[in-house]
Design an enzyme around this catalytic site. Structure first.
Site, short mmCIF file in Angstrom:
data_model
loop_
_atom_site.label_atom_id
_atom_site.label_comp_id
_atom_site.label_asym_id
_atom_site.label_seq_id
_atom_site.Cartn_x
_atom_site.Cartn_y
_atom_site.Cartn_z
N ASP A 180 0.83 -1.19 0.00
CA ASP A 180 0.00 0.00 0.00
C ASP A 180 0.87 1.25 0.00
OD1 ASP A 180 -2.43 1.34 -0.04
OD2 ASP A 180 -2.59 1.43 2.14
N CYS A 230 -18.76 -15.49 -6.30
CA CYS A 230 -19.79 -14.73 -5.57
C CYS A 230 -21.19 -15.13 -6.02
CB CYS A 230 -19.60 -13.23 -5.78
SG CYS A 230 -18.21 -12.52 -4.87
N CYS A 277 -25.03 -13.90 -4.83
CA CYS A 277 -24.99 -13.31 -3.48
C CYS A 277 -24.68 -11.83 -3.54
CB CYS A 277 -23.92 -14.02 -2.64
SG CYS A 277 -23.73 -13.35 -0.97
N CYS A 320 -24.20 -3.00 3.87
CA CYS A 320 -23.40 -1.77 4.03
C CYS A 320 -24.22 -0.68 4.71
CB CYS A 320 -22.91 -1.28 2.66
SG CYS A 320 -21.90 0.22 2.78
N CYS A 337 -14.33 -0.26 9.06
CA CYS A 337 -15.58 -1.01 9.13
C CYS A 337 -15.35 -2.38 8.52
CB CYS A 337 -16.68 -0.26 8.36
SG CYS A 337 -18.27 -1.10 8.32
N CYS A 371 -18.97 -5.55 5.61
CA CYS A 371 -19.10 -6.28 4.35
C CYS A 371 -18.30 -7.58 4.36
CB CYS A 371 -18.71 -5.41 3.16
SG CYS A 371 -16.99 -4.86 3.14
N CYS A 416 -20.02 -11.83 4.81
CA CYS A 416 -19.68 -12.66 3.65
C CYS A 416 -19.62 -14.14 4.02
CB CYS A 416 -18.35 -12.22 3.06
SG CYS A 416 -17.82 -13.22 1.64
#
Length: 384
Positions: free
Chosen positions: A162, A216, A219, A226, A269, A272, A276
């Protein structure tokens, strides 16, 4: 010297080299690694996606995303002589979670900090271990000189986490470490998403790995859960509405329309990810640096609210929490206190910090006090 039992004859192809590097990465605490060329076609495609996303204004105050487009599209120019990118992931979950459940909501008086940020700043851990991996690779170069992978040239490497204008998640996706979920995070079939990514640019020419099939399906649990509806469409996030962005990157006042939805999340946060279904496979980290420090997994809002700046600096030394700064840290807690159950103790605590940190914080304190008073009146009305 590492791996003295490996001889030149052990390595018959570039894929043997990749296998050896992968084994060494696992020994260093990485959960997986993959390989792609610095000239992979994904970069031009990702550049198009980034420009389209920026045109919608979703970046908010992340103005650095408008810079260094040339390097994003041509990462070979970022590290002269680099030929291959080794993409790695590192699990960071310190305690088991209950997938499809936002357990954080059951602790409204506690300060919820994203799980990656409860221990040591992972960027330092990641880059340090990538440097160790590079050192182990360099020590093996004499055994690879008979292979056509540029092992006879001067070895060039550079670790990132990053920390450069590169498409980190897209690189990991292309290298087969997982697939991009509808929340735009990387998902792994056997590990969920509670991991961080890093990259090691090296001058060896190694074959690309292949991406994996997305899983995914239909879904959209992450989209539905969120709190601020920041996932505006599958694979598209409006950062301006994302709680992670608001509580970490955003400077100054947070829009009133998002404050109630922020709840008691004071840094980042995980919702999400928590919802999952793939995170039923999330692994517990073997890396001690990710273990919570200074009670950051169990502190109450009032406890953190009473931290002085000196205490904040002391308790967040080497922590990702430093990124938000003390004033924004208090801003986030003020919002969370406003969202907490009605309490005169909270109102008194909020009043105690009035006129001490500037107009921006005072505005959030006033909002929080109003929220607390409204809830107290509603309780009285119900009783009467």
């Amino acid at each position: 010297m590492m791996n003295q039992h490996f001889s030149e004859n052990t390595f018959k192809s570039a894929n043997d080299v990749k296998q050896w590097i992968t084994e060494e990465a696992l020994k260093l605490g990485f959960a997986d690694c993959g390989f792609i060329s610095v000239q992979h076609p994904l970069f031009a495609k990702q550049m198009q996606h980034l420009k389209a996303w920026l045109e919608k204004g979703y970046e908010g105050q992340l103005q650095f995303l408008h810079n260094n487009h040339e390097l994003r599209e041509h990462p070979e120019r970022l590290v002269e002589g680099a030929k291959t990118i080794i993409s790695v992931r590192m699990d960071y979950l310190a305690d088991p979670i209950k997938p499809r459940s936002i357990e954080d909501n059951l602790r409204p008086n506690h300060a919820i900090i994203a799980r990656y940020a409860r221990g040591r700043d992972y960027h330092k851990t990641m880059r340090g271990r990538l440097k160790q991996l590079a050192g182990r690779i360099e020590a093996q170069l004499p055994k690879w000189r008979h292979l056509d992978i540029s092992a006879n040239c001067d070895f060039v490497f550079r670790p990132f986490s990053d920390s450069a204008p590169i498409f980190e998640r897209a690189i990991a996706d292309a290298a087969g470490l997982g697939w991009t979920g509808k929340h735009t995070l990387l998902l792994n079939k056997s590990a969920g998403s509670f991991f961080v990514l890093g990259e090691l640019f090296i001058s060896l020419e190694l074959p690309d790995d292949n991406p994996i099939t997305p899983h995914c399906g239909s879904c959209q649990a992450c989209i539905d859960v969120c709190p601020t509806q920041a996932i505006v469409a599958p694979y598209e996030v409006n950062a301006r509405a994302c709680i992670s962005y608001l509580t970490i990157e955003h400077q100054g006042s947070i829009d009133i329309k998002y404050r109630r939805a922020i709840g008691n999340r004071i840094f980042g946060c995980d919702d999400c990810q928590l919802i999952c279904p793939w995170n039923r496979y999330a692994a517990i980290t073997p890396v001690e640096d990710f273990l919570p420090r200074n009670g950051l997994d169990s502190s109450s809002l009032l406890e953190l609210w009473h931290w002085s700046k000196d205490t904040f600096l002391k308790n967040t030394q080497g922590s990702p929490l430093r990124r938000t700064g003390f004033d924004n840290f208090l801003r986030n807690i003020a919002i969370a206190l406003g969202n907490a159950p009605a309490s005169q103790e909270i109102i008194d605590a909020l009043l105690s910090q009035k006129n001490t940190h500037g107009a921006m914080l005072d505005e959030h304190i006033d909002w929080a006090i109003t929220e607390q008073q409204q809830k107290a009146r509603q309780i009285l009305t119900t009783i009467l």
